[in-house]
Enzyme design. Structure first.
Site, short mmCIF file in Angstrom:
data_model
loop_
_atom_site.label_atom_id
_atom_site.label_comp_id
_atom_site.label_asym_id
_atom_site.label_seq_id
_atom_site.Cartn_x
_atom_site.Cartn_y
_atom_site.Cartn_z
CE LYS A 319 -3.76 2.50 0.44
NZ LYS A 319 -4.70 2.65 -0.70
CD GLU A 320 2.50 3.92 3.61
OE1 GLU A 320 3.08 4.82 2.98
OE2 GLU A 320 1.56 4.14 4.40
CB SER A 321 6.74 1.62 -1.27
OG SER A 321 6.93 0.25 -0.88
#
Length: 466
Positions: A319-321
């Site tokens: 989700k982040e990267s």
């Protein structure tokens, strides 16, 4: 001696399995779950905020590739859910009978498994307009002894997916050709049986023609030239009393056919064989391997220190990267877990593009958040969602929502209560409340962030082994 042993084995198998041409019908009629289905139509689905669909885990329907959810049915359903303004929750099953059970009991809203529309199946569900047509083929190894005529299937054993239409087709073929077949039904999706043929564990199976053709591009020694059944309509299934949902899906299908969207997706998954082969056979595919990313080992190490399932931490990293060590956000967050410069410094990350440093810096921050919330929210699953929201928007804003839950008499140890007030932090009536310290926040984005991670985690749990 060997031939005699095979004959005895065949006779034993045939005795047990070879006269089962009404097995599916008998089993379904034992349980009347299709009668009086749960009343839950489109309005209720929209009000609930998500739609549940049953899919296969296969290289054409639904799978994970490098952490990303992919598949023909998945992309179709995601687009449908977006048009309805709801989220998509997927249920992965290979047992078609169980899928009908879940549908009529209200545990699912759609069966998106490209079911052949038959009069029998119309007892158990209502069908959308056809999404296309599919025939079925015999799958076998391409060798000198391969079957080229149905007469050559006499006294052969064919393994097929349980509760699929293939058994009825083979029974009709058996009667038409005057041959004897031992038909063995097992649980598993179509590609499970194709792989057994590839590994020489079984000699024959039957699958949808398009699945057979796609797999024949992967494995050059497969033969799918013998057609068991000509093309017939395939569609999705909904409850017989979900008429608004059925009508809305039909309208959506008509619109998507006009725009060419469905043809584009079909080409992506069924006609671009090289890309499909690469994705399906990658070690980072839930079909071809059991890895999510090149950093699974690091993620497992970090998850162990947190006491989390590593697939949950992998969901956060994706989700982040998207597992990109060079990712940088517009706000300046960097690395696998997108840490801001002040957080990098606080948790001792010197090189944010180093995957180990970046990951462990984020893990240390998550441990800090876990300590912050541990006494207030003792239950682990509830606390994890609060931690994820805190990771996204900051624990101060989440603490404000926690205080509002207490003030308004809601359960402050329950994520749903906290999420409710977190979403209200864009309303002056709430963000100007005296118990609130940090004021306005787009809390709904943090709630969606948590939902996205938990939905992805559910997929990883089903498709990736621990």
């Amino acid at each position: 001696m060997r031939k005699t042993l095979f004959t005895i084995t065949y006779l034993l198998i045939f005795t047990i399995f070879g006269v089962q041409c009404t097995f599916f019908e008998r089993e379904i009629k034992k349980e009347n779950f299709w009668e009086n289905p749960v009343s839950f139509d489109l309005d209720e689905i929209v009000k609930r905020g998500y739609i549940r669909a049953v899919v296969d885990n296969s290289s054409t329907s639904y799978y994970i590739y490098r952490g990303r959810r992919m598949g023909y049915e998945f992309e179709m359903l995601r687009n449908l859910a977006s048009s309805l303004g709801v989220r998509l929750h997927l249920i992965v099953k290979s047992d078609i009978n169980e899928a009908f059970y879940l549908l009529n009991r209200g545990k699912a809203d759609i069966i998106a498994m490209n079911l052949e529309v038959t009069e029998e199946r119309k007892q158990y569900a209502a069908f959308t307009e056809p999404l296309g047509q599919m025939g079925t083929v015999l799958v076998q190894k391409n060798r000198n002894s391969r079957v080229t005529d149905f007469k050559d299937l006499d006294n052969k054993i064919i393994h097929i997916r349980k509760d699929a239409v293939y058994k009825a087709q083979l029974c009709a073929l058996q009667k038409e050709q005057g041959i004897s077949l031992a038909i063995i039904e097992e649980k598993g999706d179509s590609e499970y049986f194709v792989n057994k043929v590839v590994k020489n564990e079984i000699d024959f199976t039957v699958v949808d023609r398009v699945v057979g053709l796609v797999n024949a591009t992967y494995y050059e020694d497969l033969d799918v030239s013998l057609e068991v059944s000509p093309k017939s309509d395939v569609a999705w299934a909904v409850r017989t009393n979900a008429l608004d949902l059925q009508s809305t899906i039909n309208d959506w299908l008509a619109q998507k056919n006009k725009t060419g969207y469905i043809n584009m997706l079909y080409a992506k998954y069924f006609q671009n064989s090289k890309n499909s082969y690469f994705r399906s056979n990658s070690p980072f595919s839930s079909v071809g391997g059991n890895n999510i990313s090149p950093f699974d080992g690091l993620i497992q190490k970090g998850a162990e220190s947190l006491g989390w399932d590593w697939r949950l931490l992998a969901s956060l990293v994706y989700k982040e990267s998207r597992f990109d060590t060079t990712a940088t956000s517009y706000a300046g967050a960097v690395g696998l877990l997108q840490l801001m410069p002040v957080t990098l410094e606080r948790f001792g990350v010197e090189d944010p593009h180093d995957p180990l440093q970046s990951l462990m810096g984020g893990v240390n921050y998550l441990r800090y958040l876990d300590k912050f919330w541990r006494e207030r929210i003792p239950e682990t699953n509830e606390r994890i969602k609060v931690i994820l929201a805190s990771y996204n928007i900051g624990h101060g804003h989440v603490e404000d929502a926690w205080k509002l839950a207490i003030k308004y008499g809601k359960n402050p140890q329950n994520w749903e209560s906290i999420a409710h007030f977190l979403k209200l932090k864009s309303d002056p009536e709430y963000y100007k409340d005296p118990v609130v310290n940090l004021g306005f926040a787009k809390g709904h984005l943090a709630v969606n962030y948590v939902d996205d991670i938990m939905i992805l985690y559910d997929s990883y749990r089903v498709l990736i082994e621990p």
